[in-house]
Design a protein around this motif. Structure first.
Motif, PDB file in Angstrom:
ATOM      1  N   THR A 281       0.829  -1.204   0.000  1.00 44.58           N
ATOM      2  CA  THR A 281       0.000   0.000   0.000  1.00 44.58           C
ATOM      3  C   THR A 281       0.864   1.255   0.000  1.00 44.58           C
ATOM      4  N   ALA A 282       1.925   1.252   0.810  1.00 43.26           N
ATOM      5  CA  ALA A 282       2.801   2.417   0.893  1.00 43.26           C
ATOM      6  C   ALA A 282       3.568   2.621  -0.416  1.00 43.26           C
ATOM      7  N   GLU A 283       4.086   1.551  -0.998  1.00 41.75           N
ATOM      8  CA  GLU A 283       4.813   1.668  -2.262  1.00 41.75           C
ATOM      9  C   GLU A 283       3.907   2.206  -3.361  1.00 41.75           C
ATOM     10  N   LYS A 284       2.683   1.716  -3.417  1.00 34.86           N
ATOM     11  CA  LYS A 284       1.730   2.175  -4.425  1.00 34.86           C
ATOM     12  C   LYS A 284       1.391   3.644  -4.230  1.00 34.86           C
ATOM     13  N   LYS A 285       1.190   4.042  -2.982  1.00 34.72           N
ATOM     14  CA  LYS A 285       0.835   5.436  -2.692  1.00 34.72           C
ATOM     15  C   LYS A 285       1.964   6.377  -3.086  1.00 34.72           C
ATOM     16  N   ILE A 286       3.192   6.031  -2.753  1.00 35.07           N
ATOM     17  CA  ILE A 286       4.332   6.886  -3.092  1.00 35.07           C
ATOM     18  C   ILE A 286       4.493   6.982  -4.609  1.00 35.07           C
ATOM     19  N   ALA A 287       4.320   5.868  -5.319  1.00 34.25           N
ATOM     20  CA  ALA A 287       4.434   5.873  -6.775  1.00 34.25           C
ATOM     21  C   ALA A 287       3.370   6.773  -7.399  1.00 34.25           C
ATOM     22  N   GLU A 288       2.159   6.696  -6.885  1.00 35.67           N
ATOM     23  CA  GLU A 288       1.075   7.526  -7.405  1.00 35.67           C
ATOM     24  C   GLU A 288       1.354   9.012  -7.180  1.00 35.67           C
TER      25      GLU A 288
END
Length: 357
Positions: A281-288
């Motif tokens: 979830t954190a990796e996806k949020k930062i990428a977005e």
């Protein structure tokens, strides 16, 4: 007077109710308890590993305080930790068990106690299973067990004669945790305390050792610790992803090892990951966020493995709310709180909205 959840005559968990503290002399406790119960509950003792009578108990039911009968843990939340002591991933109700820092025996731990009689139960550690990731490590002698078909025998006078909502263990016990660092914990704590579904926010230190988990040492910037908050929340009300939305809006995630005038690794932007779901979830949020160019620079927030979280000194807890006139709070913390209210009005608790109105 503590507010706790208790059982009524129908064997239903209800509350919260106001329940007077149980305060007795040593002589009175000794007349009520066995010698071993007195040693553990009143003298902070510990029973030998793998010797407790409730370690291998697999019956459905409730574990109560051996000193005052307050319900503390439910069998639904018991698990085999292989440590030699009965272990639970959460209490039967959040406020029935209290926590405090324990610096005895040359180490820093978190002691857990009965909220009504302050009886010593054991310690809580950050190495338990989902959904909380916590391990409440108990002494069998601090507990009594009541089978599920006999819960009416735990009826508490405080529950009778009042119209309290019945709360099942499933309804009261959905608690997950996130540990986040975004600069001074006074600011992040205040931002998250106002969110619906957040049941508790605790300031503390994470990333370093127990011997340096204190404000004076952490302020040197040499301990490895970050000022962080431990957010307890109900994932059926607010998701981990929503918490991250608030996190990234509550500080500047593009500043490396600083937030404004607060400079040092202790003020780094970091997310401490409890499991693979949090990592993804954190990796996806930062990428977005990086792809959207929402911030003028790339995000430098680090994703770090979850290590021991050490609660900060008592005067740091709930600091912004208790010191609204303090210059740093008025000039730095309060604007961040207001920013979160403006950007995420749908996440703010109703009672906070009522105050604003």
């Amino acid at each position: 007077m503590p507010q706790v959840h208790v059982f009524n005559a129908a064997g239903e968990l209800v509350g919260p109710v106001n329940s007077p503290r149980v305060e007795l002399s040593d002589a009175e406790w000794k007349s009520r308890l066995t010698p071993e119960q007195f040693r553990i509950l009143r003298q902070q003792g510990t029973e030998r590993a793998f010797c407790g009578t409730l370690l291998d108990n697999k019956q459905d039911g409730v574990y109560s305080c051996a000193g005052c009968d307050l319900p503390l843990f439910a069998s639904d939340h018991k698990f085999n930790s292989r440590t030699g002591w009965p272990s639970f991933f959460q209490p039967i109700a959040p406020h029935n068990v209290t926590e405090r820092v324990d610096n005895t025996h040359g180490m820093r731990r978190v002691e857990i106690n009965c909220a009504r009689c302050d009886g010593h139960l054991g310690h809580v550690f950050e190495d338990g299973p989902l959904p909380t990731g916590r391990r409440h490590c108990l002494n069998s002698e601090s507990l009594t067990f009541t089978p599920a078909d006999q819960l009416a025998s735990l009826a508490d006078p405080a529950a009778e004669g009042s119209d309290f909502e019945q709360l099942s263990s499933a309804e009261t016990m959905i608690v997950a945790q996130a540990i986040l660092a975004g600069g001074c914990f006074w600011c992040t704590e205040a931002a998250f305390e106002q969110l619906a579904g957040v049941t508790d926010v605790e300031s503390g230190y994470i990333g370093g050792g127990a011997d340096t988990a204190n404000y004076k040492a952490v302020c040197t910037g040499t301990t490895g610790h970050a000022e962080a908050i431990r957010v307890s929340y109900d994932p059926t009300v607010i998701s981990y992803e929503k918490l991250l939305d608030v996190f990234f809006d509550a500080h500047d995630p593009t500043e490396l090892n600083r937030q404004g005038a607060d400079i040092g690794t202790q003020y780094r932007s970091a997310i401490f990951l409890r499991d693979e779901h949090q990592r993804e979830t954190a990796e996806k949020k930062i990428a977005e966020l990086n792809a959207s160019r929402r911030f003028p620079k790339r995000i430098v927030t680090t994703l770090e493995p979850l290590t021991a979280f050490y609660p900060a000194e008592e005067y740091h807890q709930d600091y912004a709310r208790q010191n609204p006139g303090q210059p740093y709070i008025a000039g730095v913390s309060t604007p961040k709180v207001c920013k979160i209210r403006e950007k995420h009005p749908d996440l703010i608790r109703k009672d906070v909205k009522a105050i604003d109105a």
